[in-house]
Motif scaffolding. Sequence first.
Motif, PDB file in Angstrom:
ATOM      1  N   HIS A 261     -18.567  32.163  -3.211  1.00 14.81           N
ATOM      2  CA  HIS A 261     -18.483  31.310  -3.763  1.00 14.81           C
ATOM      3  C   HIS A 261     -18.949  30.525  -3.657  1.00 14.81           C
ATOM      4  O   HIS A 261     -18.699  29.834  -3.139  1.00 14.81           O
ATOM      5  N   GLY A 262     -20.081  30.390  -4.450  1.00 14.05           N
ATOM      6  CA  GLY A 262     -21.128  29.122  -4.241  1.00 14.05           C
ATOM      7  C   GLY A 262     -20.151  28.042  -4.510  1.00 14.05           C
ATOM      8  O   GLY A 262     -20.447  26.870  -3.699  1.00 14.05           O
ATOM      9  N   ASN A 263     -19.941  28.017  -4.833  1.00 12.66           N
ATOM     10  CA  ASN A 263     -18.894  26.660  -5.757  1.00 12.66           C
ATOM     11  C   ASN A 263     -18.395  26.104  -5.104  1.00 12.66           C
ATOM     12  O   ASN A 263     -17.928  25.444  -5.719  1.00 12.66           O
ATOM     13  N   LEU A 264     -17.479  27.146  -4.589  1.00  9.77           N
ATOM     14  CA  LEU A 264     -16.513  26.149  -3.585  1.00  9.77           C
ATOM     15  C   LEU A 264     -16.825  25.991  -2.675  1.00  9.77           C
ATOM     16  O   LEU A 264     -16.568  24.862  -1.876  1.00  9.77           O
ATOM     17  N   VAL A 265     -17.833  26.457  -2.184  1.00  9.59           N
ATOM     18  CA  VAL A 265     -18.753  25.931  -0.830  1.00  9.59           C
ATOM     19  C   VAL A 265     -19.241  24.193  -1.127  1.00  9.59           C
ATOM     20  O   VAL A 265     -18.812  23.765  -0.439  1.00  9.59           O
ATOM     21  N   GLY A 266     -19.401  24.263  -2.782  1.00 18.36           N
ATOM     22  CA  GLY A 266     -20.696  23.453  -2.828  1.00 18.36           C
ATOM     23  C   GLY A 266     -19.318  21.903  -3.257  1.00 18.36           C
ATOM     24  O   GLY A 266     -19.620  20.849  -2.219  1.00 18.36           O
ATOM     25  N   HIS A 267     -17.922  22.757  -3.646  1.00 20.17           N
ATOM     26  CA  HIS A 267     -17.565  21.775  -3.926  1.00 20.17           C
ATOM     27  C   HIS A 267     -16.956  20.941  -2.178  1.00 20.17           C
ATOM     28  O   HIS A 267     -16.276  19.780  -2.230  1.00 20.17           O
ATOM     29  N   ARG A 268     -16.736  21.775  -1.678  1.00 15.21           N
ATOM     30  CA  ARG A 268     -15.783  20.915  -0.269  1.00 15.21           C
ATOM     31  C   ARG A 268     -17.349  20.784   0.398  1.00 15.21           C
ATOM     32  O   ARG A 268     -17.072  19.580   1.089  1.00 15.21           O
ATOM     33  N   ASP A 269     -18.176  21.308   0.200  1.00 11.03           N
ATOM     34  CA  ASP A 269     -19.708  20.232   1.072  1.00 11.03           C
ATOM     35  C   ASP A 269     -19.592  18.696   0.327  1.00 11.03           C
ATOM     36  O   ASP A 269     -19.966  17.833   0.868  1.00 11.03           O
ATOM     37  N   ARG A 270     -19.680  18.924  -1.468  1.00  8.88           N
ATOM     38  CA  ARG A 270     -19.449  17.319  -2.181  1.00  8.88           C
ATOM     39  C   ARG A 270     -18.151  16.594  -0.978  1.00  8.88           C
ATOM     40  O   ARG A 270     -18.072  15.392  -0.660  1.00  8.88           O
ATOM     41  N   LEU A 271     -17.774  16.915  -1.155  1.00 10.50           N
ATOM     42  CA  LEU A 271     -15.837  16.267  -0.690  1.00 10.50           C
ATOM     43  C   LEU A 271     -16.449  15.398   0.407  1.00 10.50           C
ATOM     44  O   LEU A 271     -16.027  14.901   0.547  1.00 10.50           O
TER      45      LEU A 271
END
Length: 277
Positions: A261-271
């Motif tokens: 799930h790329g958007n969950l990975v992106g969410h983690r990376d942004r935070l």
Amino acid sequence: MGEQKSTWFQLPEVIRDLFSRFPLRTYSAHPLPAAATTETGTLLYLWQGRRSASDPSCNPACLKYQALLRFHDIRHAVRASNNHSSPSGSLPFLVPAASSRPSSPITASKIPKWITSQSKREEIVHPREEAYTALVDHDIRLAWLYFLYLDQDNFDQVAFPLYCASASSNVLVQKSLAWQLKSAARDELLKSAVLIDSDELYDRAATAFQALSTLLGNDDHFFGEASPGLFDASVFAYTHLLLDDNMNWASTVLADSLRQHGNLVGHRDRLLAKYFP
């Protein structure tokens, strides 16, 4: 003639006289944590293993509140600790700055309310938030417990160094801690099932990740909020640790499920980039 009674607890007169001159005194207990009273800033006590204070905690329950404090821009210092020092018997707990210090440390369940009282912005509770929180606190958490403590490869490579080796150099103490951790995880899992089935646990976590991915969609934060909140912190606490290369996972089955799930990975990376630079 009456018989004089005797007892082992009778003291010689000279000893009784000594205690009458110098009576024993019972001192009041020191408040917990004792060292915190000498510091004026807000202190967050959490599991940190061998990580530095500036790093995200190695424990999801601790990282959740560590992240939430940063999300709300509340200045604090981190202190590595353990469950024995906590007033509730578990980490994390918080000791506010001297200017706003209550009579006792703030345990985990009360930290969000305290953060809201100190923050410039309000935490908004969304109608669907409770249902999705259950996915994190139940399905993902239970899979995490198995993944970290009952998967022997991960336990040896990750859990043992973080929670046992870092706590003591004594081999017997380390083994005792290892047994306690595994036993506690097993007991917690058996509250929800008669048998512990790793495949079922991982499947339920995979379904939870899918639901969270759908909920997040293309937004930067959950529920479309402009800034991350408590729910973002709850998810980040697991997604970051699963994706953190420093954890050195031996088995990656749960992390692989998340990476779909790329958007969950992106969410983690942004935070991570913004709040733990």
